[in-house]
Design an enzyme around this catalytic site. Sequence first.
Site, short mmCIF file in Angstrom:
data_model
loop_
_atom_site.label_atom_id
_atom_site.label_comp_id
_atom_site.label_asym_id
_atom_site.label_seq_id
_atom_site.Cartn_x
_atom_site.Cartn_y
_atom_site.Cartn_z
N ASP A 79 0.83 -1.24 0.00
CA ASP A 79 0.00 0.00 0.00
C ASP A 79 0.84 1.26 0.00
O ASP A 79 0.57 2.20 -0.75
CB ASP A 79 -1.05 0.00 1.14
CG ASP A 79 -0.48 -0.04 2.55
OD1 ASP A 79 0.73 -0.27 2.71
OD2 ASP A 79 -1.27 0.15 3.50
N SER A 110 -1.25 -6.90 16.79
CA SER A 110 -1.33 -8.24 16.21
C SER A 110 -1.43 -8.21 14.69
O SER A 110 -1.71 -9.22 14.07
CB SER A 110 -2.56 -8.97 16.75
OG SER A 110 -2.48 -9.07 18.13
N ASP A 126 -5.50 0.20 5.93
CA ASP A 126 -6.27 -0.13 7.12
C ASP A 126 -7.43 0.82 7.32
O ASP A 126 -8.56 0.40 7.62
CB ASP A 126 -5.35 -0.09 8.36
CG ASP A 126 -4.15 -0.98 8.19
OD1 ASP A 126 -4.16 -1.80 7.25
OD2 ASP A 126 -3.21 -0.86 8.97
N TYR A 186 9.59 -1.16 10.17
CA TYR A 186 8.56 -0.91 9.15
C TYR A 186 8.94 0.30 8.30
O TYR A 186 8.94 0.24 7.07
CB TYR A 186 7.22 -0.67 9.86
CG TYR A 186 6.07 -0.34 8.94
CD1 TYR A 186 5.26 -1.34 8.41
CD2 TYR A 186 5.78 0.98 8.59
CE1 TYR A 186 4.19 -1.03 7.58
CE2 TYR A 186 4.72 1.29 7.76
CZ TYR A 186 3.93 0.28 7.25
OH TYR A 186 2.88 0.59 6.43
P1 NG1 Z 1 -0.56 -3.35 10.59
O1 NG1 Z 1 0.56 -4.28 10.78
O2 NG1 Z 1 -1.87 -4.01 10.66
O3 NG1 Z 1 -0.48 -2.18 11.53
C1 NG1 Z 1 0.65 -2.01 8.61
C2 NG1 Z 1 0.22 -0.70 7.96
C3 NG1 Z 1 -0.50 -0.95 6.63
C4 NG1 Z 1 0.33 -1.86 5.73
C5 NG1 Z 1 0.74 -3.12 6.50
C6 NG1 Z 1 1.67 -4.02 5.70
C7 NG1 Z 1 -0.44 1.20 9.39
C8 NG1 Z 1 -1.51 1.81 10.19
N1 NG1 Z 1 -0.70 0.01 8.83
O4 NG1 Z 1 -0.46 -2.72 9.07
O5 NG1 Z 1 -0.75 0.30 5.99
O6 NG1 Z 1 1.44 -1.19 5.18
O7 NG1 Z 1 1.42 -2.78 7.71
O8 NG1 Z 1 1.05 -4.45 4.55
O9 NG1 Z 1 0.64 1.77 9.27
#
Ligand code: NG1
Length: 403
Positions: free
Chosen positions: A35, A123, A171, A223
């Site tokens: 994304d 999670s 999300d 991340y």
């Molecule tokens: P999670 O791990 O559910 O917080 C995060 C990012 C998404 C996406 C995914 C990997 C946020 C709020 N969410 O999700 O936008 O990049 O990692 O696909 O940063």
Amino acid sequence: MSDPLADLFRASFAGDPTHLSRAPGRVNLIGEHTDYNGLPVFPMALQREVRIELRPRRDGLVTLVNADPEFEAVEFEVGVAIPPGPTGHWGNYVKAPAQELARRHAIIRGFDGVLASDVPVASGLSSSSALVNAVGLALAEVNELGLDALEMSEIMADAERYTGTRGGGMDQAISMCARVGHAARIDFHPLRLKHVPVPEDWRFVVADTGVRAEKSGPAQAAYNRRRSECEEALKLVAPRLARARLTPRPPAGYAEMLRSVPDDEVLAVGEEVLPDTLYKRFRHVVTENARVVEAQDLLLQADHPGFGTLMDESHGSLRSDYHVSSAELDELVAFAKEGGAAGARLTGAGFGGCIVALADTDTVDDVVESLVCGYYEPRKLTDRLDQRMFLAVPSAGASFGEL
Ligand code: NG1
């Protein structure tokens, strides 16, 4: 009927709550770490959600009491520069939408509210975006902004960056816009959703490693680093594509690049110009994009084994190329497969958190049993098992209404 949230409201403020704002968590079926590269994803909203019972205020104060006593109440004034709390404090996810809406729409009214959530935290199921969306929707409605779900999704994606994560918009979009019984392919720039029905006999099992992937902690740096690596890789590949006359000018983003040049040629150039780690990150993004496109067709055709195979490939790529899996995630995936899942993969950012496994009405019990016997029992994680493992029900997006 007794409503514990309303009781908490009465105990915290004088009088009754008047409105409910709710927003679900999500499970991403495929399309991980795409994304923020402007490439599509394929999630569905969960039956687990954040619920806020509230009463609008005339002034700009927001007071939010959490039903979970572990989280202290949050109080602040709506404004364009709201001072954040300590990194990782849950209140930052409440302040994030307030600041963004104040900046864009000069909102002036806050609310008194009480909150309960059954989305597991840290999670990979977007408990954070569910919170941001539920608060954001409440503030947008209390201030009568008249924004639609797509507009809200984009504003909330920007809002959440207040917390320090440079996330994409998956999300917030699925939590705002999802339809009951459907998953959605989401594309960005401009944001759009294609809702695809989930066949009745498919079962998605969500299983938590029990290892928290705190995006307000070390996982945040990991991340954000992945995101920078993807940008760096594109910066090196794009001019080379133009020099090789594969594109008229260096493509400005991944989406433009993959629209103009076949994947194998893009990968060949990537292999030539990128150092090993960057090439692996790049290869994950390119191949994951192709899997999302294919997954949409396979879901439409109700091709269960085909969809499962794509999930397996996605996990392999996240593990070996993107380096966001862990021993626990790999183990859960292996036990799900041993139990007969058609496919299984980590979901969300990784570094801990959950897997999602595809079963059907015939295989789901065996998959669940394999996870319990193989993973949870030996680790003595059988307490609160319904919290750790559940079947994902494709659910509706956020809503706001009178109580
Ligand atoms: P999670 O791990 O559910 O917080 C995060 C990012 C998404 C996406 C995914 C990997 C946020 C709020 N969410 O999700 O936008 O990049 O990692 O696909 O940063």
